[in-house]
Design a protein around this motif. Structure first.
Motif, short mmCIF file in Angstrom:
data_model
loop_
_atom_site.label_atom_id
_atom_site.label_comp_id
_atom_site.label_asym_id
_atom_site.label_seq_id
_atom_site.Cartn_x
_atom_site.Cartn_y
_atom_site.Cartn_z
N VAL A 163 9.96 7.70 5.65
CA VAL A 163 8.78 8.52 5.43
C VAL A 163 7.74 8.20 6.51
O VAL A 163 7.44 7.02 6.74
CB VAL A 163 8.17 8.26 4.05
N PRO A 164 7.20 9.21 7.19
CA PRO A 164 6.18 8.94 8.21
C PRO A 164 4.97 8.26 7.59
O PRO A 164 4.66 8.45 6.42
CB PRO A 164 5.82 10.35 8.71
N PRO A 165 4.26 7.42 8.36
CA PRO A 165 3.07 6.75 7.84
C PRO A 165 1.94 7.76 7.67
O PRO A 165 2.01 8.88 8.19
CB PRO A 165 2.75 5.73 8.93
N THR B 183 -0.10 -2.10 1.09
CA THR B 183 1.17 -2.79 1.06
C THR B 183 2.31 -1.78 1.18
O THR B 183 2.45 -0.89 0.36
CB THR B 183 1.35 -3.58 -0.24
N VAL B 184 3.11 -1.91 2.23
CA VAL B 184 4.27 -1.06 2.38
C VAL B 184 5.35 -1.58 1.44
O VAL B 184 5.81 -2.69 1.57
CB VAL B 184 4.78 -1.06 3.84
N PRO C 8 4.06 5.34 -3.46
CA PRO C 8 5.28 4.51 -3.47
C PRO C 8 5.64 3.94 -2.10
O PRO C 8 6.19 2.85 -2.01
CB PRO C 8 6.35 5.48 -3.98
N ASN C 9 5.34 4.68 -1.03
CA ASN C 9 5.71 4.23 0.31
C ASN C 9 4.55 3.60 1.08
O ASN C 9 4.77 2.77 1.97
CB ASN C 9 6.27 5.40 1.13
N ASP D 14 5.99 -2.77 11.49
CA ASP D 14 6.90 -3.43 10.55
C ASP D 14 6.45 -3.12 9.14
O ASP D 14 5.66 -2.21 8.93
CB ASP D 14 6.95 -4.95 10.82
N ASN D 15 6.95 -3.87 8.17
CA ASN D 15 6.61 -3.54 6.78
C ASN D 15 5.57 -4.48 6.21
O ASN D 15 5.50 -4.71 5.02
CB ASN D 15 7.87 -3.54 5.91
N SER D 16 4.70 -5.02 7.09
CA SER D 16 3.59 -5.84 6.60
C SER D 16 2.49 -4.92 6.10
O SER D 16 2.56 -3.70 6.20
CB SER D 16 3.06 -6.73 7.72
N ASP D 17 1.42 -5.50 5.55
CA ASP D 17 0.32 -4.69 5.04
C ASP D 17 -0.29 -3.87 6.16
O ASP D 17 -0.58 -4.37 7.24
CB ASP D 17 -0.78 -5.59 4.45
N GLU D 18 -0.46 -2.61 5.93
CA GLU D 18 -1.02 -1.70 6.91
C GLU D 18 -2.41 -1.28 6.46
O GLU D 18 -2.56 -0.57 5.47
CB GLU D 18 -0.13 -0.46 7.05
N LEU D 19 -3.44 -1.75 7.15
CA LEU D 19 -4.81 -1.45 6.77
C LEU D 19 -5.09 -1.84 5.33
O LEU D 19 -5.83 -1.17 4.62
CB LEU D 19 -5.09 0.06 6.94
N GLY D 20 -4.45 -2.94 4.89
CA GLY D 20 -4.66 -3.36 3.52
C GLY D 20 -3.75 -2.65 2.54
O GLY D 20 -3.80 -2.89 1.35
#
Length: 210
Positions: A75-77, A68-69, A198-199, A60-66
């Motif tokens: 766009v791929p992670p 912020t999305v 940005p992403n 989802d669009n929560s913080d990923e490894l700290g």
């Protein structure tokens, strides 16, 4: 600045912390540290009840490894099995430092500090250090930087800083010249990629001083 809550799964004292300083004190120097930031305490408490692997895999669009999305994106992670580098400078010029971290765990791999320098020089040196580290350890991982200038300088094998060379900066310039010589005298297969701030939010090696 909005408050964040930090979950530490693997660190000196696992738990939930209310500031980056508290979190950092638990993970600094701890090999294989596992942690992640959340926007609310409720989210942090819920995450702490589950394994770290589930937290970083949450789609989802929560913080990923700290990180912020900023917004949902096609766009791929970022590739987690990678190294990220960044630099910081207190003043321009001023006290300069850079570091490299393993993205998946945020484990710090190297860190250097100089009494005077610029952010661009730090970004350049961080990239060269990352390339050298990967080659020395025979690792085939992507190397991320958020500096367009530094990536360009590395491709040109030349640090194009305009920092005055004098008695205060001589030691740093000698280090820069060694880095340039390494680029000229070595080949590498490492893929250098621009971190998509940005992403993906701030690069994992960020010093958090913005």
């Amino acid at each position: 600045m909005k408050q964040k809550f930090y979950v530490v799964w693997q660190g000196n004292h696992p738990g939930i912390y209310e500031s980056w300083a508290e979190c950092q004190s638990q993970i600094k120097g701890f090999a294989g540290a596992q942690y992640k930031s959340y926007k609310t305490r409720a989210e942090a408490e819920e995450a702490f009840q589950h394994p770290y692997a589930e937290a970083i895999a949450k789609p989802d669009n929560s913080d990923e490894l700290g990180m912020t999305v900023i917004k949902p994106s096609n766009v791929p992670p970022p590739v987690l099995d990678s190294i990220a580098v960044d630099a910081a400078c207190s003043g321009n010029p001023g006290v300069m430092e850079y570091q490299g971290v393993y993205v998946a765990s945020r484990t710090k791999l190297f860190h250097y500090k100089y009494p005077i320098g610029t952010n661009n020089i730090g970004e350049f040196l961080a990239l060269v250090h990352g390339l050298s580290y990967l080659k020395k350890h025979n690792l085939n991982q992507i190397l991320y930087s958020d500096s367009v200038n530094a990536i360009s300088w590395v491709m040109q094998k030349k640090c194009k800083s305009k920092l005055v060379r004098d008695e205060r900066t001589e030691a740093l310039w000698q280090y820069v010249e060694r880095a340039e010589a390494w680029l000229r005298n070595n080949t590498y297969t490492t893929e250098i990629r621009k971190w998509d701030t940005p992403n993906w939010g701030e690069i994992p090696a960020d010093f958090g001083r913005k």
